[in-house]
Motif scaffolding. Structure first.
Motif, PDB file in Angstrom:
ATOM      1  N   GLY A  88      31.178  19.631  58.348  1.00 31.19           N
ATOM      2  CA  GLY A  88      31.786  20.769  59.009  1.00 31.19           C
ATOM      3  C   GLY A  88      32.567  21.616  58.045  1.00 31.19           C
ATOM      4  N   LEU A  89      33.370  22.487  58.615  1.00 31.52           N
ATOM      5  CA  LEU A  89      34.212  23.390  57.833  1.00 31.52           C
ATOM      6  C   LEU A  89      35.644  22.867  57.857  1.00 31.52           C
ATOM      7  CD1 LEU A  89      34.777  26.102  56.374  1.00 31.52           C
ATOM      8  CD2 LEU A  89      35.029  27.126  58.648  1.00 31.52           C
ATOM      9  N   VAL A  90      36.242  22.769  56.697  1.00 33.55           N
ATOM     10  CA  VAL A  90      37.607  22.278  56.602  1.00 33.55           C
ATOM     11  C   VAL A  90      38.333  23.059  55.527  1.00 33.55           C
ATOM     12  CG1 VAL A  90      37.026  20.466  54.937  1.00 33.55           C
ATOM     13  CG2 VAL A  90      39.000  20.173  56.433  1.00 33.55           C
ATOM     14  N   GLN A  91      39.631  23.194  55.676  1.00 37.58           N
ATOM     15  CA  GLN A  91      40.416  23.880  54.659  1.00 37.58           C
ATOM     16  C   GLN A  91      40.685  22.949  53.488  1.00 37.58           C
ATOM     17  OE1 GLN A  91      43.933  25.353  56.694  1.00 37.58           O
ATOM     18  NE2 GLN A  91      42.992  27.376  56.913  1.00 37.58           N
ATOM     19  N   SER A  92      40.932  23.540  52.344  1.00 44.65           N
ATOM     20  CA  SER A  92      41.278  22.774  51.155  1.00 44.65           C
ATOM     21  C   SER A  92      42.463  21.863  51.470  1.00 44.65           C
ATOM     22  CB  SER A  92      41.635  23.722  50.018  1.00 44.65           C
ATOM     23  OG  SER A  92      41.945  23.007  48.847  1.00 44.65           O
ATOM     24  N   PRO A 139      37.574  22.966  47.380  1.00 41.82           N
ATOM     25  CA  PRO A 139      36.454  23.907  47.544  1.00 41.82           C
ATOM     26  C   PRO A 139      35.205  23.509  46.754  1.00 41.82           C
ATOM     27  CG  PRO A 139      38.499  25.112  47.336  1.00 41.82           C
ATOM     28  CD  PRO A 139      38.833  23.667  47.078  1.00 41.82           C
ATOM     29  N   THR A 169      32.259  21.630  48.414  1.00 48.92           N
ATOM     30  CA  THR A 169      31.308  22.270  49.318  1.00 48.92           C
ATOM     31  C   THR A 169      29.890  21.953  48.880  1.00 48.92           C
ATOM     32  OG1 THR A 169      32.800  24.071  49.913  1.00 48.92           O
ATOM     33  CG2 THR A 169      30.436  24.493  50.149  1.00 48.92           C
ATOM     34  N   GLN A 185      26.137  19.392  56.184  1.00 46.59           N
ATOM     35  CA  GLN A 185      26.839  20.407  55.397  1.00 46.59           C
ATOM     36  C   GLN A 185      28.345  20.207  55.473  1.00 46.59           C
ATOM     37  OE1 GLN A 185      25.594  23.206  53.506  1.00 46.59           O
ATOM     38  NE2 GLN A 185      27.753  23.302  52.879  1.00 46.59           N
ATOM     39  N   VAL A 186      28.965  20.218  54.316  1.00 49.67           N
ATOM     40  CA  VAL A 186      30.422  20.195  54.217  1.00 49.67           C
ATOM     41  C   VAL A 186      30.846  21.473  53.503  1.00 49.67           C
ATOM     42  CG1 VAL A 186      32.415  19.065  53.170  1.00 49.67           C
ATOM     43  CG2 VAL A 186      30.598  17.685  54.208  1.00 49.67           C
ATOM     44  N   THR A 187      31.715  22.228  54.143  1.00 47.50           N
ATOM     45  CA  THR A 187      32.219  23.468  53.556  1.00 47.50           C
ATOM     46  C   THR A 187      33.739  23.395  53.506  1.00 47.50           C
ATOM     47  OG1 THR A 187      30.347  24.706  54.451  1.00 47.50           O
ATOM     48  CG2 THR A 187      32.256  25.969  53.710  1.00 47.50           C
ATOM     49  N   VAL A 188      34.276  23.564  52.312  1.00 40.71           N
ATOM     50  CA  VAL A 188      35.728  23.502  52.125  1.00 40.71           C
ATOM     51  C   VAL A 188      36.205  24.895  51.736  1.00 40.71           C
ATOM     52  CG1 VAL A 188      37.621  22.348  50.953  1.00 40.71           C
ATOM     53  CG2 VAL A 188      35.462  21.136  51.304  1.00 40.71           C
ATOM     54  N   SER A 189      37.020  25.483  52.581  1.00 44.70           N
ATOM     55  CA  SER A 189      37.518  26.830  52.315  1.00 44.70           C
ATOM     56  C   SER A 189      38.796  26.748  51.480  1.00 44.70           C
ATOM     57  CB  SER A 189      37.798  27.552  53.617  1.00 44.70           C
ATOM     58  OG  SER A 189      38.812  26.886  54.334  1.00 44.70           O
TER      59      SER A 189
END
Length: 124
Positions: A10-14, A88, A91, A119-123
């Motif tokens: 998923g999407l996660v913050q730094s 980040p 990702t 998918q791993v997305t690190v913002s």
């Protein structure tokens, strides 16, 4: 041949955390060597974390040591990758791989069973 399924991306913050799961529906991963790999866009697949099948041996690539853990729940037939303090540069698509071997394997070429990836997305 195992059919592996990853979940938990998923999407996660730094600085955040995610836990990825790897299962082989209808089968047990007990005694399988399991590895987690990741591939970022334009980069080669990279081994991240590995767990032995017949012992508790583990190996982590340097960039994730002290932040990632790998564990196995035989009752749930699941192998987990707990990822803490994500960055980040983490990702990527994360893949689970398994092989029925008695030694710890860290080379992607040694694995003959792969999942489709999550998918791993690190913002930032």
């Amino acid at each position: 041949q195992l059919h592996l399924v990853e979940s938990g991306g998923g999407l996660v913050q730094s600085g955040g955390s995610l836990r990825l799961s790897c299962v082989a529906p209808g089968k047990s991963l007990r005694h399988y060597v399991v590895g987690w790999f990741r591939q970022a866009p334009g980069k080669e697949r990279e081994g991240v974390a590995f767990k032995g099948g017949f012992d508790n041996s583990e190996y982590f690539t340097d960039s994730v040591k002290d932040r990632f853990t790998i564990s196995r729940d035989n009752a749930k037939k699941t192998v987990y990758l707990q990822m803490n303090n994500l960055r980040p540069e983490g990702t990527a698509v994360y893949y689970c791989a398994a092989a029925f071997k008695g030694v710890l394997l860290i080379d992607a070429g040694d694995y003959d069973n792969w999942g489709q990836g999550t998918q791993v997305t690190v913002s930032p």
